[in-house]
Each structure stands twice: as C-alpha cells, then as structure tokens.
Design a protein around this motif. Structure first.
Motif, mmCIF file in Angstrom:
data_model
loop_
_atom_site.group_PDB
_atom_site.id
_atom_site.type_symbol
_atom_site.label_atom_id
_atom_site.label_comp_id
_atom_site.label_asym_id
_atom_site.label_seq_id
_atom_site.Cartn_x
_atom_site.Cartn_y
_atom_site.Cartn_z
ATOM 1 N N ALA A 290 0.829 -1.207 0.000
ATOM 2 C CA ALA A 290 0.000 0.000 0.000
ATOM 3 C C ALA A 290 0.859 1.251 0.000
ATOM 4 O O ALA A 290 0.562 2.240 -0.698
ATOM 5 C CB ALA A 290 -0.927 -0.011 1.220
ATOM 6 N N ILE A 291 1.962 1.225 0.775
ATOM 7 C CA ILE A 291 2.878 2.376 0.802
ATOM 8 C C ILE A 291 3.510 2.573 -0.569
ATOM 9 O O ILE A 291 3.577 3.703 -1.081
ATOM 10 C CB ILE A 291 3.953 2.171 1.879
ATOM 11 N N LEU A 292 3.990 1.492 -1.164
ATOM 12 C CA LEU A 292 4.608 1.581 -2.488
ATOM 13 C C LEU A 292 3.619 2.109 -3.521
ATOM 14 O O LEU A 292 3.962 2.962 -4.354
ATOM 15 C CB LEU A 292 5.139 0.212 -2.906
ATOM 16 N N THR A 293 2.379 1.624 -3.454
ATOM 17 C CA THR A 293 1.347 2.097 -4.384
ATOM 18 C C THR A 293 1.105 3.586 -4.200
ATOM 19 O O THR A 293 0.970 4.342 -5.177
ATOM 20 C CB THR A 293 0.038 1.322 -4.163
ATOM 21 N N GLY A 294 1.065 4.022 -2.954
ATOM 22 C CA GLY A 294 0.868 5.439 -2.675
ATOM 23 C C GLY A 294 2.000 6.297 -3.200
ATOM 24 O O GLY A 294 1.766 7.385 -3.746
ATOM 25 N N VAL A 295 3.236 5.822 -3.067
ATOM 26 C CA VAL A 295 4.385 6.580 -3.565
ATOM 27 C C VAL A 295 4.347 6.676 -5.087
ATOM 28 O O VAL A 295 4.575 7.750 -5.664
ATOM 29 C CB VAL A 295 5.700 5.922 -3.096
ATOM 30 N N VAL A 296 4.056 5.554 -5.748
ATOM 31 C CA VAL A 296 3.974 5.567 -7.214
ATOM 32 C C VAL A 296 2.852 6.496 -7.673
ATOM 33 O O VAL A 296 3.028 7.295 -8.613
ATOM 34 C CB VAL A 296 3.752 4.133 -7.751
ATOM 35 N N ALA A 297 1.700 6.416 -7.019
ATOM 36 C CA ALA A 297 0.575 7.283 -7.383
ATOM 37 C C ALA A 297 0.936 8.749 -7.172
ATOM 38 O O ALA A 297 0.636 9.612 -8.012
ATOM 39 C CB ALA A 297 -0.660 6.907 -6.571
ATOM 40 N N GLY A 298 1.594 9.038 -6.044
ATOM 41 C CA GLY A 298 2.003 10.414 -5.785
ATOM 42 C C GLY A 298 2.984 10.930 -6.811
ATOM 43 O O GLY A 298 2.908 12.089 -7.246
ATOM 44 N N ALA A 299 3.908 10.068 -7.240
ATOM 45 C CA ALA A 299 4.878 10.468 -8.250
ATOM 46 C C ALA A 299 4.189 10.745 -9.582
ATOM 47 O O ALA A 299 4.498 11.727 -10.277
ATOM 48 C CB ALA A 299 5.942 9.381 -8.406
ATOM 49 N N LEU A 300 3.239 9.885 -9.950
ATOM 50 C CA LEU A 300 2.519 10.075 -11.214
ATOM 51 C C LEU A 300 1.689 11.358 -11.188
ATOM 52 O O LEU A 300 1.633 12.096 -12.176
ATOM 53 C CB LEU A 300 1.621 8.870 -11.480
ATOM 54 N N ILE A 301 1.060 11.625 -10.053
ATOM 55 C CA ILE A 301 0.274 12.853 -9.926
ATOM 56 C C ILE A 301 1.180 14.072 -10.021
ATOM 57 O O ILE A 301 0.840 15.075 -10.665
ATOM 58 C CB ILE A 301 -0.503 12.851 -8.597
ATOM 59 N N SER A 302 2.360 13.983 -9.405
ATOM 60 C CA SER A 302 3.302 15.109 -9.451
ATOM 61 C C SER A 302 3.729 15.407 -10.876
ATOM 62 O O SER A 302 3.804 16.565 -11.299
ATOM 63 C CB SER A 302 4.531 14.792 -8.593
ATOM 64 N N VAL A 303 4.029 14.356 -11.627
ATOM 65 C CA VAL A 303 4.449 14.531 -13.022
ATOM 66 C C VAL A 303 3.284 15.019 -13.868
ATOM 67 O O VAL A 303 3.451 15.852 -14.774
ATOM 68 C CB VAL A 303 5.017 13.214 -13.583
ATOM 69 N N ALA A 304 2.075 14.513 -13.578
ATOM 70 C CA ALA A 304 0.902 14.894 -14.367
ATOM 71 C C ALA A 304 0.593 16.377 -14.262
ATOM 72 O O ALA A 304 -0.045 16.946 -15.154
ATOM 73 C CB ALA A 304 -0.311 14.075 -13.927
ATOM 74 N N THR A 305 1.045 17.012 -13.188
ATOM 75 C CA THR A 305 0.774 18.447 -13.039
ATOM 76 C C THR A 305 1.440 19.268 -14.135
ATOM 77 O O THR A 305 1.029 20.393 -14.406
ATOM 78 C CB THR A 305 1.274 18.958 -11.681
ATOM 79 N N ALA A 306 2.487 18.710 -14.762
ATOM 80 C CA ALA A 306 3.199 19.457 -15.794
ATOM 81 C C ALA A 306 2.782 19.044 -17.198
ATOM 82 O O ALA A 306 3.140 19.700 -18.172
ATOM 83 C CB ALA A 306 4.706 19.260 -15.639
ATOM 84 N N ILE A 307 2.052 17.950 -17.308
ATOM 85 C CA ILE A 307 1.621 17.496 -18.626
ATOM 86 C C ILE A 307 0.524 18.423 -19.143
ATOM 87 O O ILE A 307 -0.401 18.787 -18.436
ATOM 88 C CB ILE A 307 1.108 16.044 -18.558
ATOM 89 N N GLY A 308 0.616 18.765 -20.385
ATOM 90 C CA GLY A 308 -0.355 19.665 -20.973
ATOM 91 C C GLY A 308 0.126 21.099 -21.081
ATOM 92 O O GLY A 308 -0.485 21.903 -21.770
ATOM 93 N N THR A 309 1.206 21.419 -20.396
ATOM 94 C CA THR A 309 1.776 22.752 -20.554
ATOM 95 C C THR A 309 2.418 22.838 -21.929
ATOM 96 O O THR A 309 2.909 21.855 -22.464
ATOM 97 C CB THR A 309 2.813 23.014 -19.468
ATOM 98 N N ARG A 310 2.482 23.984 -22.456
ATOM 99 C CA ARG A 310 2.950 24.145 -23.826
ATOM 100 C C ARG A 310 4.446 24.036 -23.960
ATOM 101 O O ARG A 310 4.952 23.590 -24.987
ATOM 102 C CB ARG A 310 2.468 25.478 -24.396
ATOM 103 N N LYS A 311 5.164 24.460 -22.945
ATOM 104 C CA LYS A 311 6.607 24.375 -23.015
ATOM 105 C C LYS A 311 7.198 24.452 -21.622
ATOM 106 O O LYS A 311 6.549 24.906 -20.691
ATOM 107 C CB LYS A 311 7.185 25.491 -23.881
ATOM 108 N N VAL A 312 8.412 23.952 -21.473
ATOM 109 C CA VAL A 312 9.138 24.021 -20.228
ATOM 110 C C VAL A 312 10.267 25.013 -20.428
ATOM 111 O O VAL A 312 11.113 24.846 -21.289
ATOM 112 C CB VAL A 312 9.724 22.635 -19.845
ATOM 113 N N VAL A 313 10.236 26.077 -19.636
ATOM 114 C CA VAL A 313 11.212 27.131 -19.779
ATOM 115 C C VAL A 313 12.445 26.802 -18.936
ATOM 116 O O VAL A 313 12.290 26.523 -17.751
ATOM 117 C CB VAL A 313 10.628 28.492 -19.357
ATOM 118 N N THR A 314 13.605 26.843 -19.518
ATOM 119 C CA THR A 314 14.811 26.589 -18.760
ATOM 120 C C THR A 314 15.246 27.854 -18.042
ATOM 121 O O THR A 314 14.786 28.948 -18.330
ATOM 122 C CB THR A 314 15.944 26.114 -19.679
ATOM 123 N N ALA A 315 16.150 27.662 -17.050
ATOM 124 C CA ALA A 315 16.617 28.806 -16.259
ATOM 125 C C ALA A 315 17.349 29.781 -17.134
ATOM 126 O O ALA A 315 18.070 29.404 -18.042
ATOM 127 C CB ALA A 315 17.513 28.312 -15.149
#
Length: 315
Positions: A290-315
């Motif tokens: 259950a802990i491992l599933t939660g970590v994987v789900a949290g990681a996927l949600i974190s990455v999904a927050t950036a999906i759909g943006t038009r571009k990633v601006v570098t520093a």
C-alpha cells in the motif's frame, strides 16, 4: 509555471561547521579501528562481537555529522545559535563514544547496564547525552526550517527530512525500560526474544525477532536521504526536462518524504510486533504494498501536473 532557477541548489555561503567535520573524521578512524578489533578480538558482549557496537555507532555518526554540516552550510549566512548547538552535538557524541569504547575495553555492555554503580553512572550519562543530542538537533531543525534554502523543493526536503529524523531519534526511547530478562539490565532493543539473538550481517539486527534499532536507524538518517533526493532531482534536470518544473520536484519530494515516513511507521510497527525485518508476514507485506502504491501514485500525480503545458522554460 514555476521552473528550475539558478537558486534551486543554493550557493554555499555559511562555512562548514568544523567540529562536526572533525568528529566525523574521528569516527571514520574509529570505524576502521573497530573493524580491526572485530577481526582480532574474539570477545562477545551482549551476543555480538565486542567491537561491533563501536563500529556501527561510528559509521552512523559519520553520516549524521557530514549531513548536518552540509545542511547548515546551505544557509545564506552562519547562525551562531546553530553553531553552538552543533558543538553541543559533538560534545554529546564524544562522551557517548568514549563510554561505548571504554565499556568495550572493559568487556562490559554500555547500554542499559546497571550491574554496578559505576556501570549505572555511565548509563545515566549516556541517557543524558542522548537527550541533549536530540534537543540540540531539534533547535537546528527549527532554525533550518524557518528560512528558505534554495527553491521550494530543496527547502521542503530539508524541513521534512529533519522532521523525520527527529522522530527517528525519539524512537530510541522505546528501548530503555523494556524487559530484558537479564538481571540489572534495564532495557532491550529486541522484541519477542532476549538481546543477543542471531543478527543480520553488517547491521546485527535480529533475524528471529523484532528489533527496535531498525526504526531508530532508519528514521534518523532521513536527514541524508530526503535532501539528497531533492539534490538528485536537480542534477537529473539536463536528462529529464520535466524536472525543470518546480511543482513537479516539490511534489516528488513531498511524495518521497511521505513514503519514507510511512515506511518508518511500518518498520516500527513490525518491530513492536516482535517480527524480524527479513521475515514479514502477510499483514506487513500488504501494508508495504500500500505504501509503495501510494508513492507511485504520488509520483505520477506530481508529473501529471506538468503534462499539458505548452513548453518548459529553462533557467
């Protein structure tokens, strides 16, 4: 959208705390001496080779002191209070190591030992130094947590790592006062069997019963694990562009810290149930899954927050 900035990893401004580094170096030497001692000294204390405990404590202090010195150096400028508290930690650590090594030389156990007045005094001193070390670490944790160091991902990795470390240090209080089954020994780290049962290679953790040293060790070294994970994310940015997004890195840091804290709770529960780490039952395995599933789900949600943006601006 927040992106990676030049301040993601702060430029080191405060000097490294020299007493912490000197103590780490001394413990590195002690670790080598203790390993040699294990090879040439066949005495057994509390079920382990006499020099095993000094070796473990030395290695742990090396990791702890280097990580703490590094984190303190990330502040924009040195803090006198933090410097004093770090020195207090060194003094407490020196006293603890002197007692541990001294007891090994005498062929006596250091922890929980009340067999003589002298041994009892040494144990009371050790217990006091442990409390002092905890309180000094707590002051440093507060000092590091109230300011921003680098970007939000680095800052939160330090805050969460230190918080988990304080919990790990506090879990050491589960051992004193436990029934040992041995006269004049006022504590135990093994649950469900006497201390001195067969142990795992390198760590000595029990392979037949619960062992409270596991959560104590695992928790206190979150101080290294969580901030180093955040630093690793920054280093991976050139290869993984999505990590340039700050909220992705923050989400991953929070997810890993939450997973680390949950794993700490699990190994504590496992030890208190008298279950060895390497022989989990179905309940423990289910909780781990259950802990491992939660970590994987949290990681996927974190990455999904950036999906759909038009571009990633570098520093």
């Amino acid at each position: 959208m927040s992106v990676l900035s030049v301040d993601s990893l702060p430029r080191r401004r405060a000097p490294l705390h020299r007493p912490l580094l000197y103590f780490a170096a001394a413990n590195a030497v002690l670790a080598v001496v203790a390993v040699i001692g294990m090879l040439v000294d066949d005495r057994v204390v509390a079920g382990s080779t006499a020099w095993f405990k000094p070796a473990k404590f030395a290695i742990s202090f090396v990791l702890y002191c280097i990580a703490l010195a590094w984190l303190m150096s990330l502040r924009p400028k040195a803090s006198r209070l933090m410097g004093w508290m770090a020195t207090v930690i060194v003094v407490a650590g020196v006293i603890e190591q002197l007692i541990i090594v001294g007891q090994v030389v005498r062929g006596m156990r250091s922890h929980f030992n009340m067999t003589t007045v002298f041994d009892g005094v040494l144990w009371v001193i050790m217990g006091s130094t442990i409390i002092v070390l905890f309180l000094a670490t707590m002051v440093i944790a507060v000092q590091l947590s109230v300011i921003r160091i680098g970007d939000a991902a680095i800052t939160w990795s330090i805050r969460l790592g230190l918080a988990i470390t304080l919990v790990g240090l506090a879990l050491g209080n589960l051992m004193p006062g436990r029934e040992s089954g041995v006269d004049d020994i006022v504590g135990a780290h093994t649950v469900g069997a006497p201390d001195g049962t067969p142990g795992m290679p390198l760590t000595g953790w029990s392979t037949t019963a619960g062992d409270l040293r596991i959560p104590h060790f695992f928790g206190m070294h979150a101080l290294q694990a969580v901030p180093l994970f955040a630093a690793l994310l920054v280093l991976l940015v050139p290869r993984i562009p999505i990590l340039r997004v700050l909220r992705v890195r923050v989400g991953l840091v929070v997810t890993v810290a939450a997973g680390y804290a949950a794993a700490l709770a699990l190994v504590t529960w496992q030890a208190l149930r008298g279950q060895p780490l390497i022989h989990p039952d179905q309940t423990t395995l289910t909780a781990a899954a259950a802990i491992l599933t939660g970590v994987v789900a949290g990681a996927l949600i974190s990455v999904a927050t950036a999906i759909g943006t038009r571009k990633v601006v570098t520093a």
